[in-house]
Design a protein around this motif. Structure first.
Motif, PDB file in Angstrom:
ATOM      1  N   PHE A  14      40.217  77.047  16.899  1.00  0.00           N
ATOM      2  CA  PHE A  14      41.324  76.237  17.414  1.00  0.00           C
ATOM      3  C   PHE A  14      41.048  74.733  17.455  1.00  0.00           C
ATOM      4  O   PHE A  14      41.985  73.937  17.477  1.00  0.00           O
ATOM      5  N   CYS A  15      39.805  74.321  17.505  1.00  0.00           N
ATOM      6  CA  CYS A  15      39.532  72.877  17.653  1.00  0.00           C
ATOM      7  C   CYS A  15      40.139  72.100  16.490  1.00  0.00           C
ATOM      8  O   CYS A  15      39.802  72.331  15.329  1.00  0.00           O
ATOM      9  N   PRO A  16      41.065  71.165  16.761  1.00  0.00           N
ATOM     10  CA  PRO A  16      41.729  70.428  15.663  1.00  0.00           C
ATOM     11  C   PRO A  16      40.806  69.414  14.993  1.00  0.00           C
ATOM     12  O   PRO A  16      41.134  68.903  13.935  1.00  0.00           O
ATOM     13  N   ASP A  17      39.658  69.122  15.612  1.00  0.00           N
ATOM     14  CA  ASP A  17      38.777  68.104  15.036  1.00  0.00           C
ATOM     15  C   ASP A  17      37.450  68.662  14.545  1.00  0.00           C
ATOM     16  O   ASP A  17      36.529  67.895  14.285  1.00  0.00           O
ATOM     17  N   GLY A  18      37.350  69.944  14.425  1.00  0.00           N
ATOM     18  CA  GLY A  18      36.109  70.537  13.917  1.00  0.00           C
ATOM     19  C   GLY A  18      34.904  70.120  14.732  1.00  0.00           C
ATOM     20  O   GLY A  18      33.823  69.863  14.195  1.00  0.00           O
ATOM     21  N   SER A  19      35.062  70.057  16.047  1.00  0.00           N
ATOM     22  CA  SER A  19      33.994  69.504  16.877  1.00  0.00           C
ATOM     23  C   SER A  19      33.174  70.550  17.612  1.00  0.00           C
ATOM     24  O   SER A  19      32.319  70.208  18.420  1.00  0.00           O
ATOM     25  N   ILE A  20      33.456  71.823  17.367  1.00  0.00           N
ATOM     26  CA  ILE A  20      32.603  72.870  17.942  1.00  0.00           C
ATOM     27  C   ILE A  20      31.463  73.100  16.951  1.00  0.00           C
ATOM     28  O   ILE A  20      31.705  73.440  15.796  1.00  0.00           O
ATOM     29  N   VAL A  21      30.259  72.875  17.402  1.00  0.00           N
ATOM     30  CA  VAL A  21      29.116  72.991  16.486  1.00  0.00           C
ATOM     31  C   VAL A  21      28.616  74.433  16.505  1.00  0.00           C
ATOM     32  O   VAL A  21      28.295  74.968  17.568  1.00  0.00           O
ATOM     33  N   HIS A  66      32.984  63.190  17.567  1.00  0.00           N
ATOM     34  CA  HIS A  66      34.324  63.405  17.016  1.00  0.00           C
ATOM     35  C   HIS A  66      35.284  64.139  17.949  1.00  0.00           C
ATOM     36  O   HIS A  66      36.477  64.175  17.684  1.00  0.00           O
ATOM     37  N   CYS A  67      34.764  64.755  19.021  1.00  0.00           N
ATOM     38  CA  CYS A  67      35.644  65.458  19.973  1.00  0.00           C
ATOM     39  C   CYS A  67      36.548  64.447  20.663  1.00  0.00           C
ATOM     40  O   CYS A  67      36.089  63.442  21.176  1.00  0.00           O
ATOM     41  N   LYS A  68      37.877  64.738  20.644  1.00  0.00           N
ATOM     42  CA  LYS A  68      38.809  63.784  21.259  1.00  0.00           C
ATOM     43  C   LYS A  68      39.196  64.183  22.678  1.00  0.00           C
ATOM     44  O   LYS A  68      40.031  63.535  23.307  1.00  0.00           O
ATOM     45  N   GLY A  69      38.640  65.276  23.152  1.00  0.00           N
ATOM     46  CA  GLY A  69      38.881  65.654  24.544  1.00  0.00           C
ATOM     47  C   GLY A  69      40.239  66.266  24.807  1.00  0.00           C
ATOM     48  O   GLY A  69      40.761  66.197  25.920  1.00  0.00           O
ATOM     49  N   CYS A  70      40.826  66.903  23.800  1.00  0.00           N
ATOM     50  CA  CYS A  70      42.183  67.424  23.973  1.00  0.00           C
ATOM     51  C   CYS A  70      42.234  68.641  24.890  1.00  0.00           C
ATOM     52  O   CYS A  70      43.276  68.971  25.450  1.00  0.00           O
ATOM     53  N   GLY A  71      41.100  69.367  25.002  1.00  0.00           N
ATOM     54  CA  GLY A  71      41.066  70.512  25.922  1.00  0.00           C
ATOM     55  C   GLY A  71      41.600  71.808  25.338  1.00  0.00           C
ATOM     56  O   GLY A  71      41.714  72.816  26.046  1.00  0.00           O
ATOM     57  N   ILE A  72      41.916  71.806  24.060  1.00  0.00           N
ATOM     58  CA  ILE A  72      42.445  73.029  23.439  1.00  0.00           C
ATOM     59  C   ILE A  72      41.406  74.151  23.510  1.00  0.00           C
ATOM     60  O   ILE A  72      41.728  75.299  23.824  1.00  0.00           O
ATOM     61  N   CYS A  73      40.161  73.801  23.253  1.00  0.00           N
ATOM     62  CA  CYS A  73      39.097  74.811  23.276  1.00  0.00           C
ATOM     63  C   CYS A  73      39.026  75.472  24.656  1.00  0.00           C
ATOM     64  O   CYS A  73      38.937  76.703  24.767  1.00  0.00           O
ATOM     65  N   ALA A  74      39.091  74.651  25.708  1.00  0.00           N
ATOM     66  CA  ALA A  74      39.016  75.176  27.079  1.00  0.00           C
ATOM     67  C   ALA A  74      40.204  76.084  27.355  1.00  0.00           C
ATOM     68  O   ALA A  74      40.086  77.134  27.995  1.00  0.00           O
ATOM     69  N   ARG A 100      35.660  65.609  28.624  1.00  0.00           N
ATOM     70  CA  ARG A 100      34.892  66.292  27.570  1.00  0.00           C
ATOM     71  C   ARG A 100      34.664  67.763  27.928  1.00  0.00           C
ATOM     72  O   ARG A 100      34.536  68.115  29.107  1.00  0.00           O
ATOM     73  N   PRO A 101      34.598  68.618  26.888  1.00  0.00           N
ATOM     74  CA  PRO A 101      34.352  70.031  27.175  1.00  0.00           C
ATOM     75  C   PRO A 101      32.863  70.300  27.454  1.00  0.00           C
ATOM     76  O   PRO A 101      32.001  69.703  26.798  1.00  0.00           O
ATOM     77  N   THR A 102      32.619  71.158  28.422  1.00  0.00           N
ATOM     78  CA  THR A 102      31.228  71.615  28.636  1.00  0.00           C
ATOM     79  C   THR A 102      31.262  73.138  28.575  1.00  0.00           C
ATOM     80  O   THR A 102      32.172  73.777  29.104  1.00  0.00           O
ATOM     81  N   GLY A 109      27.057  73.891  20.618  1.00  0.00           N
ATOM     82  CA  GLY A 109      27.365  72.653  21.337  1.00  0.00           C
ATOM     83  C   GLY A 109      28.642  72.010  20.850  1.00  0.00           C
ATOM     84  O   GLY A 109      29.403  72.603  20.073  1.00  0.00           O
ATOM     85  N   ILE A 110      28.882  70.792  21.335  1.00  0.00           N
ATOM     86  CA  ILE A 110      30.093  70.046  21.001  1.00  0.00           C
ATOM     87  C   ILE A 110      29.671  68.772  20.266  1.00  0.00           C
ATOM     88  O   ILE A 110      28.716  68.109  20.685  1.00  0.00           O
ATOM     89  N   ASP A 111      30.362  68.450  19.190  1.00  0.00           N
ATOM     90  CA  ASP A 111      30.105  67.195  18.475  1.00  0.00           C
ATOM     91  C   ASP A 111      30.879  66.080  19.194  1.00  0.00           C
ATOM     92  O   ASP A 111      32.065  65.861  18.931  1.00  0.00           O
ATOM     93  N   THR A 162      34.794  74.166  30.389  1.00  0.00           N
ATOM     94  CA  THR A 162      35.410  73.363  31.456  1.00  0.00           C
ATOM     95  C   THR A 162      35.497  71.927  30.967  1.00  0.00           C
ATOM     96  O   THR A 162      34.545  71.415  30.369  1.00  0.00           O
ATOM     97  N   MET A 163      36.641  71.321  31.224  1.00  0.00           N
ATOM     98  CA  MET A 163      36.783  69.903  30.875  1.00  0.00           C
ATOM     99  C   MET A 163      36.301  69.076  32.069  1.00  0.00           C
ATOM    100  O   MET A 163      36.745  69.300  33.191  1.00  0.00           O
ATOM    101  N   VAL A 164      35.401  68.140  31.803  1.00  0.00           N
ATOM    102  CA  VAL A 164      34.911  67.289  32.909  1.00  0.00           C
ATOM    103  C   VAL A 164      35.239  65.828  32.597  1.00  0.00           C
ATOM    104  O   VAL A 164      35.370  65.431  31.431  1.00  0.00           O
TER     105      VAL A 164
HETATM  106  S1  SF4 Z   1      38.257  69.159  23.522  1.00  0.00           S
HETATM  107 FE1  SF4 Z   1      39.563  69.310  21.712  1.00  0.00          FE
HETATM  108  S2  SF4 Z   1      38.482  68.106  20.182  1.00  0.00           S
HETATM  109 FE2  SF4 Z   1      37.019  68.495  21.795  1.00  0.00          FE
HETATM  110  S3  SF4 Z   1      35.939  70.294  21.147  1.00  0.00           S
HETATM  111 FE3  SF4 Z   1      37.622  70.987  22.456  1.00  0.00          FE
HETATM  112  S4  SF4 Z   1      39.275  71.408  21.063  1.00  0.00           S
HETATM  113 FE4  SF4 Z   1      37.785  70.210  19.915  1.00  0.00          FE
END
Ligand code: SF4
Ligand code: SF4
Lengths: 101, 405
Positions: free
Chosen positions: A50-57, A70-78, A33-35, A65-67, A87-89
């Motif tokens: 860039f978030c493909p799931d609209g999960s950046i609040v 719905h965040c799938k943890g893809c790491g694109i935001c990071a 998950r992104p922190t 924060g992060i929703d 940071t992805m943890v």
């Molecule tokens: S990890 Fe992926 S889904 Fe989650 S907030 Fe970042 S870009 Fe969006």
């Protein structure tokens, strides 16, 4: 998330309630998950773009924060954050720590 | 309500099977018909487009560019609340493959005539059931006709079966290509009003066009609800085991022709029996009559409904037979015998009914099968019943290794 039994759901996967995707949890398969480091974040909103799931609040043009529902943890935001503020943890570790705190 | 049904008298005509289906479609007058022509189904589409051109149907006729598009059109139309129908066969049915699952998974009561034929290669377009039998896991109800009359009657009943609130699944009606589809046969056409009354007006529970009750069709189903939806679908298909004979009974009161899941012929006291689907049941009847005339007790169980599989009805009908041959006009390559055979074995095993039972594949790609060959099957069965060798379990009917000189 409580899963309904097969006799309680709409046939054919029909959806009759509007906006049900807001309450429907799609983030359960995330492995990390992104922190956000709030100190480093300049609220440029590139992660939101860039978030493909609209999960950046975002509230009042600021990342708050992060929703995680719905965040799938893809790491694109990071990957995209120019300030390396995200940071992805490990998801399991994060959940254990959540449980402890 | 059903008690007040009065039997009606129809008009006896001689029609090709495809034209008989087209007449049924005209009488049903569906909201949408989308189809692509393919031999031996072409005459259905051709005739129906004539009806459309003459203005005798109110149908929205959509001449699409492929069978994939034909069934996709029906899916969209059915989701919009229309009564949608199509017809295809062989390679056309194969091209619909992906959408077969969409239609059943969305619980759309589309009715489709399938004029059964082989799948190439070698290139062949003649009669067998390889096309439809291969789609047995697609979640559609499957009925098969023995005769022109049954082909016509099945289409009309299929509308009611598919749209039954406890079923809500698409329904295929199989009919032998050429043997029925292109051959003239005698049948009774019901009066138009009787058919329209029987199928009545379709009132969908949910419709894309119902703006008072908006609904989404085809949303993504995650790991959590896909399986439960399949379980529901399974229930709908199982419910058809009850619904099909109910509709068949109601249709019988209207026409004098009653329909169930299976149909026995001379089976009660038969020592040995053939189980068969479709038009070759006719040749089997001839073989039975010949052998009965010599005092030999042989019989037949014709399977009208293959999906859902009527395991109870089949097991009950076959119980007490000394030996049974299951004849499949499809090949389940590499399987333990052909599909109908393996499922009947499983039905008998699960009900503790021990029986000598063999599998025959017959008539692939239009390979002719005559009554004498069914007599030979009976003679083989009688030998097996008397303790003769049962092997090989899986046989190929009247297919010599080498030709006679
Ligand atoms: S990890 Fe992926 S889904 Fe989650 S907030 Fe970042 S870009 Fe969006
Ligand atoms: S991309 Fe980085 S700096 Fe920009 S808003 Fe997102 S977290 Fe903040």
């Amino acid at each position: 998330m409580k899963i309904k039994g097969w006799k309680e759901i709409m046939p054919g996967g029909l959806v009759t309630e509007p906006g049900s995707s807001v309450t429907y949890e799609t983030g359960t398969w995330r492995s990390s998950r992104p922190t956000i480091d709030k100190e480093r974040c300049t609220h440029c909103l590139l992660c939101w773009v860039f978030c493909p799931d609209g999960s950046i609040v975002v509230r009042d043009s600021k990342v708050v924060g992060i929703d995680l529902k719905h965040c799938k943890g893809c790491g694109i935001c990071a990957n995209e954050c120019p300030r390396h503020a995200i940071t992805m943890v490990d998801e399991i570790k994060a959940r254990v720590e959540e449980g402890l705190s | 309500m059903s008690n007040v049904i009065q039997q009606v008298k129809g008009k006896v005509v001689a029609l090709e099977g495809d034209y008989a289906i087209a007449e049924a479609l005209r009488q049903i007058n569906p909201d949408v018909m989308a189809a692509y022509p393919i031999t031996p189904q072409t005459e259905i589409v051709q005739k129906f487009s004539e009806f459309y051109a003459e203005g005798v149907v109110d149908t929205e006729f959509v001449p699409v560019e492929s069978e994939h598009a034909a069934l996709s059109t029906c899916v969209g139309a059915s989701a919009a609340g229309a009564r949608a129908m199509t017809a295809t066969c062989g390679a056309g049915l194969a091209l619909m493959w992906e959408i077969l699952w969409c239609a059943s998974g969305l619980r759309l009561p589309i009715v489709m005539a399938v004029v059964n034929r082989s799948l190439s290669a070698p290139l062949n377009i003649l009669t067998d059931q390889t096309d439809e039998m291969a789609t047995r896991d697609a979640g559609w109800v499957q009925l098969y006709a023995e005769s022109h009359q049954e082909a016509y009657d099945n289409i009309i009943q299929a509308v009611r079966i598919a749209e039954h609130p406890d079923v809500m699944l698409p329904t295929m009606c199989g009919m032998a290509g050429f043997v029925l589809g292109h051959a003239l046969g005698q049948l009774e056409l019901l009066p138009d009003e009787a058919v329209r009354k029987f199928v009545h007006i379709y009132h969908p529970h949910y419709s894309l066009l119902d703006t008072d009750c908006p609904v989404t069709f085809g949303a993504f189903d995650h790991w959590d609800y896909f399986f439960p939806h399949k379980r529901q679908q399974w229930e709908g298909l199982n419910n058809a085991l009850r619904v099909i004979p109910e509709i068949g009974e109601e249709f019988g009161r209207l026409t004098g022709r009653y329909y169930g899941l299976v149909e026995p012929y001379m089976l009660d006291d038969a020592e040995v029996a053939i189980v068969i689907i479709g038009s070759a049941a006719g040749a089997t009847r001839v073989a039975i009559d010949e052998m009965r005339a010599e005092g030999i007790k042989v019989g037949m169980l014709k399977v009208r409904c293959y999906r859902p599989f009527p395991a109870d009805a089949i097991a009950e009908a076959l119980q007490g037979r000394k030996a049974v041959a299951v004849l499949d006009r499809t090949s389940c390559m590499g399987g333990e015998g052909s599909p109908l055979f393996t499922e009947i074995c499983s039905a008998l095993y699960n009900r503790n009914i021990a029986m000598k039972i063999i599998s025959y594949t017959y008539g692939l790609g239009g390979y002719d099968t005559i009554p004498e060959e069914f007599c030979q099957v009976y003679r083989n069965l009688l030998q097996i019943a008397q303790g003769g060798k049962i092997e090989p379990i899986h046989r190929f009917l009247s297919l010599p290794e080498r030709g006679e000189s």
